[in-house]
Motif scaffolding. Structure first.
Motif, PDB file in Angstrom:
ATOM      1  N   GLU A   1       0.814  -1.206   0.000  1.00 46.01           N
ATOM      2  CA  GLU A   1       0.000   0.000   0.000  1.00 46.01           C
ATOM      3  C   GLU A   1       0.855   1.267   0.000  1.00 46.01           C
ATOM      4  O   GLU A   1       0.604   2.202  -0.750  1.00 46.01           O
ATOM      5  N   ALA A   2       1.851   1.320   0.864  1.00 48.22           N
ATOM      6  CA  ALA A   2       2.672   2.518   1.003  1.00 48.22           C
ATOM      7  C   ALA A   2       3.435   2.835  -0.284  1.00 48.22           C
ATOM      8  O   ALA A   2       3.521   4.003  -0.687  1.00 48.22           O
ATOM      9  N   ARG A   3       3.968   1.840  -0.942  1.00 47.01           N
ATOM     10  CA  ARG A   3       4.714   2.078  -2.186  1.00 47.01           C
ATOM     11  C   ARG A   3       3.811   2.496  -3.327  1.00 47.01           C
ATOM     12  O   ARG A   3       4.191   3.271  -4.189  1.00 47.01           O
ATOM     13  N   LEU A   4       2.598   1.964  -3.351  1.00 49.85           N
ATOM     14  CA  LEU A   4       1.702   2.209  -4.470  1.00 49.85           C
ATOM     15  C   LEU A   4       0.818   3.440  -4.307  1.00 49.85           C
ATOM     16  O   LEU A   4       0.543   4.138  -5.283  1.00 49.85           O
ATOM     17  N   ALA A   5       0.358   3.706  -3.083  1.00 48.17           N
ATOM     18  CA  ALA A   5      -0.618   4.780  -2.893  1.00 48.17           C
ATOM     19  C   ALA A   5      -0.199   5.815  -1.871  1.00 48.17           C
ATOM     20  O   ALA A   5      -0.678   6.937  -1.899  1.00 48.17           O
ATOM     21  N   GLY A   6       0.673   5.450  -0.968  1.00 47.04           N
ATOM     22  CA  GLY A   6       1.094   6.364   0.084  1.00 47.04           C
ATOM     23  C   GLY A   6       0.995   5.706   1.434  1.00 47.04           C
ATOM     24  O   GLY A   6       0.298   4.712   1.609  1.00 47.04           O
ATOM     25  N   SER A   7       1.708   6.271   2.384  1.00 47.79           N
ATOM     26  CA  SER A   7       1.780   5.647   3.701  1.00 47.79           C
ATOM     27  C   SER A   7       0.873   6.306   4.733  1.00 47.79           C
ATOM     28  O   SER A   7       0.883   5.926   5.888  1.00 47.79           O
ATOM     29  N   MET A   8       0.078   7.281   4.320  1.00 42.91           N
ATOM     30  CA  MET A   8      -0.797   7.950   5.272  1.00 42.91           C
ATOM     31  C   MET A   8      -2.182   7.311   5.264  1.00 42.91           C
ATOM     32  O   MET A   8      -2.871   7.315   4.257  1.00 42.91           O
ATOM     33  N   SER A   9      -2.546   6.735   6.416  1.00 45.69           N
ATOM     34  CA  SER A   9      -3.897   6.199   6.601  1.00 45.69           C
ATOM     35  C   SER A   9      -4.692   7.208   7.411  1.00 45.69           C
ATOM     36  O   SER A   9      -4.253   7.655   8.468  1.00 45.69           O
ATOM     37  N   VAL A  10      -5.865   7.530   6.883  1.00 45.98           N
ATOM     38  CA  VAL A  10      -6.750   8.473   7.565  1.00 45.98           C
ATOM     39  C   VAL A  10      -8.072   7.758   7.819  1.00 45.98           C
ATOM     40  O   VAL A  10      -8.644   7.158   6.905  1.00 45.98           O
ATOM     41  N   PHE A  11      -8.516   7.793   9.060  1.00 40.12           N
ATOM     42  CA  PHE A  11      -9.804   7.228   9.413  1.00 40.12           C
ATOM     43  C   PHE A  11     -10.792   8.383   9.467  1.00 40.12           C
ATOM     44  O   PHE A  11     -10.579   9.363  10.179  1.00 40.12           O
ATOM     45  N   VAL A  12     -11.839   8.276   8.665  1.00 40.84           N
ATOM     46  CA  VAL A  12     -12.756   9.387   8.465  1.00 40.84           C
ATOM     47  C   VAL A  12     -14.163   8.977   8.898  1.00 40.84           C
ATOM     48  O   VAL A  12     -14.698   7.985   8.400  1.00 40.84           O
ATOM     49  N   SER A  13     -14.719   9.726   9.828  1.00 41.27           N
ATOM     50  CA  SER A  13     -16.109   9.537  10.243  1.00 41.27           C
ATOM     51  C   SER A  13     -16.960  10.517   9.457  1.00 41.27           C
ATOM     52  O   SER A  13     -16.659  11.706   9.402  1.00 41.27           O
ATOM     53  N   VAL A  14     -18.006  10.005   8.834  1.00 42.17           N
ATOM     54  CA  VAL A  14     -18.883  10.821   7.992  1.00 42.17           C
ATOM     55  C   VAL A  14     -20.305  10.733   8.537  1.00 42.17           C
ATOM     56  O   VAL A  14     -20.808   9.640   8.796  1.00 42.17           O
ATOM     57  N   THR A  15     -20.917  11.894   8.690  1.00 44.22           N
ATOM     58  CA  THR A  15     -22.319  11.965   9.090  1.00 44.22           C
ATOM     59  C   THR A  15     -23.102  12.579   7.941  1.00 44.22           C
ATOM     60  O   THR A  15     -22.686  13.588   7.373  1.00 44.22           O
ATOM     61  N   LEU A  16     -24.211  11.949   7.601  1.00 41.44           N
ATOM     62  CA  LEU A  16     -25.084  12.465   6.551  1.00 41.44           C
ATOM     63  C   LEU A  16     -26.129  13.392   7.166  1.00 41.44           C
ATOM     64  O   LEU A  16     -26.457  13.268   8.347  1.00 41.44           O
ATOM     65  N   ASP A  17     -26.668  14.299   6.351  1.00 43.17           N
ATOM     66  CA  ASP A  17     -27.691  15.200   6.874  1.00 43.17           C
ATOM     67  C   ASP A  17     -29.012  14.484   7.103  1.00 43.17           C
ATOM     68  O   ASP A  17     -29.824  14.913   7.909  1.00 43.17           O
ATOM     69  N   LYS A  18     -29.256  13.389   6.405  1.00 43.65           N
ATOM     70  CA  LYS A  18     -30.409  12.523   6.685  1.00 43.65           C
ATOM     71  C   LYS A  18     -30.035  11.087   6.322  1.00 43.65           C
ATOM     72  O   LYS A  18     -29.179  10.856   5.490  1.00 43.65           O
ATOM     73  N   GLN A  19     -30.689  10.146   6.977  1.00 43.00           N
ATOM     74  CA  GLN A  19     -30.362   8.736   6.792  1.00 43.00           C
ATOM     75  C   GLN A  19     -31.437   8.027   5.973  1.00 43.00           C
ATOM     76  O   GLN A  19     -31.736   6.860   6.208  1.00 43.00           O
ATOM     77  N   SER A  20     -31.983   8.695   4.993  1.00 44.48           N
ATOM     78  CA  SER A  20     -32.985   8.065   4.139  1.00 44.48           C
ATOM     79  C   SER A  20     -32.308   7.015   3.253  1.00 44.48           C
ATOM     80  O   SER A  20     -31.091   7.060   3.028  1.00 44.48           O
ATOM     81  N   GLU A  21     -33.095   6.094   2.752  1.00 46.07           N
ATOM     82  CA  GLU A  21     -32.560   5.044   1.877  1.00 46.07           C
ATOM     83  C   GLU A  21     -31.866   5.665   0.664  1.00 46.07           C
ATOM     84  O   GLU A  21     -30.791   5.227   0.257  1.00 46.07           O
ATOM     85  N   LYS A  22     -32.461   6.702   0.092  1.00 49.06           N
ATOM     86  CA  LYS A  22     -31.890   7.360  -1.076  1.00 49.06           C
ATOM     87  C   LYS A  22     -30.543   8.017  -0.747  1.00 49.06           C
ATOM     88  O   LYS A  22     -29.589   7.898  -1.519  1.00 49.06           O
ATOM     89  N   ALA A  23     -30.462   8.682   0.410  1.00 44.62           N
ATOM     90  CA  ALA A  23     -29.215   9.338   0.816  1.00 44.62           C
ATOM     91  C   ALA A  23     -28.108   8.314   1.042  1.00 44.62           C
ATOM     92  O   ALA A  23     -26.960   8.515   0.641  1.00 44.62           O
ATOM     93  N   ILE A  24     -28.455   7.202   1.670  1.00 48.17           N
ATOM     94  CA  ILE A  24     -27.479   6.143   1.940  1.00 48.17           C
ATOM     95  C   ILE A  24     -27.004   5.526   0.629  1.00 48.17           C
ATOM     96  O   ILE A  24     -25.793   5.360   0.416  1.00 48.17           O
ATOM     97  N   GLU A  25     -27.922   5.216  -0.266  1.00 50.03           N
ATOM     98  CA  GLU A  25     -27.544   4.643  -1.568  1.00 50.03           C
ATOM     99  C   GLU A  25     -26.650   5.602  -2.347  1.00 50.03           C
ATOM    100  O   GLU A  25     -25.659   5.180  -2.946  1.00 50.03           O
ATOM    101  N   ARG A  26     -26.992   6.878  -2.354  1.00 43.57           N
ATOM    102  CA  ARG A  26     -26.197   7.870  -3.081  1.00 43.57           C
ATOM    103  C   ARG A  26     -24.780   7.938  -2.519  1.00 43.57           C
ATOM    104  O   ARG A  26     -23.807   7.920  -3.261  1.00 43.57           O
ATOM    105  N   PHE A  27     -24.665   8.011  -1.182  1.00 43.79           N
ATOM    106  CA  PHE A  27     -23.343   8.080  -0.567  1.00 43.79           C
ATOM    107  C   PHE A  27     -22.523   6.846  -0.912  1.00 43.79           C
ATOM    108  O   PHE A  27     -21.360   6.949  -1.313  1.00 43.79           O
ATOM    109  N   GLU A  28     -23.108   5.669  -0.766  1.00 45.74           N
ATOM    110  CA  GLU A  28     -22.373   4.426  -1.005  1.00 45.74           C
ATOM    111  C   GLU A  28     -21.948   4.291  -2.462  1.00 45.74           C
ATOM    112  O   GLU A  28     -20.846   3.807  -2.746  1.00 45.74           O
TER     113      GLU A  28
END
Length: 156
Positions: free
Chosen positions: A62-89
């Motif tokens: 991974e480090a040689r190909l893409a970089g050695s920095m791993s970032v863990f990202v928490s994401v909150t959506l403005d609404k948890q509707s099925e459409k919003a979840i599908e769009r995000f995914e």
């Protein structure tokens, strides 16, 4: 996968050996698990057919190909509707920097592991990808200092 399938000691050993080295020859695998070639290949075929083995991969640096920095990202959506979840995914799957994405319970809706070369590359990922996904309300980033443990197989 058959829910009622029991794994015996040899099945577990086959899975351990293949998880450690997926390029192991059938002959070497048979020798390591203490069976002859034909029963070993039959067992591997059954483990594949029943879904215990989903495929074989090369473990890339991974480090040689893409970089050695791993970032863990928490994401909150403005609404948890099925459409919003599908769009995000759908949108997040298009970002090659995202190595994993989990739908969560708790304070955030998603946790991502993003791999980049450096802080500037992460900034570009945010600007080009994550902040452009409709419905993203909040992003919290945590930067990994070092990988302490990364396994490629569950406990067997």
């Amino acid at each position: 996968m058959h829910q009622d399938t029991e794994l015996d000691r040899i099945d577990v050993q086959i899975l351990r050996e293949l998880a450690a080295d997926g390029r192991l020859s059938w002959r070497d695998l048979a020798q390591r698990v203490g069976l002859s070639l034909t029963p070993t290949t039959r067992r591997v075929k059954r483990l594949e057919d029943e879904g215990f083995i989903r495929g074989y991969l090369a473990q890339l640096d991974e480090a040689r190909l893409a970089g050695s920095m791993s970032v863990f990202v928490s994401v909150t959506l403005d609404k948890q509707s099925e459409k919003a979840i599908e769009r995000f995914e759908t949108e997040i799957a298009l970002a090659p920097e995202v190595m994993s994405c989990f739908l969560m319970t708790g304070d955030s809706d998603y946790n991502l592991r993003v791999v980049v070369k450096d802080l500037e590359a992460y900034h570009q990922f945010l600007r080009r990808s994550l902040t452009r996904i409709p419905g993203v309300a909040h992003i919290k980033s945590s930067f990994a200092l070092k990988a302490v443990l990364m396994r490629n197989a569950p406990p067997l």
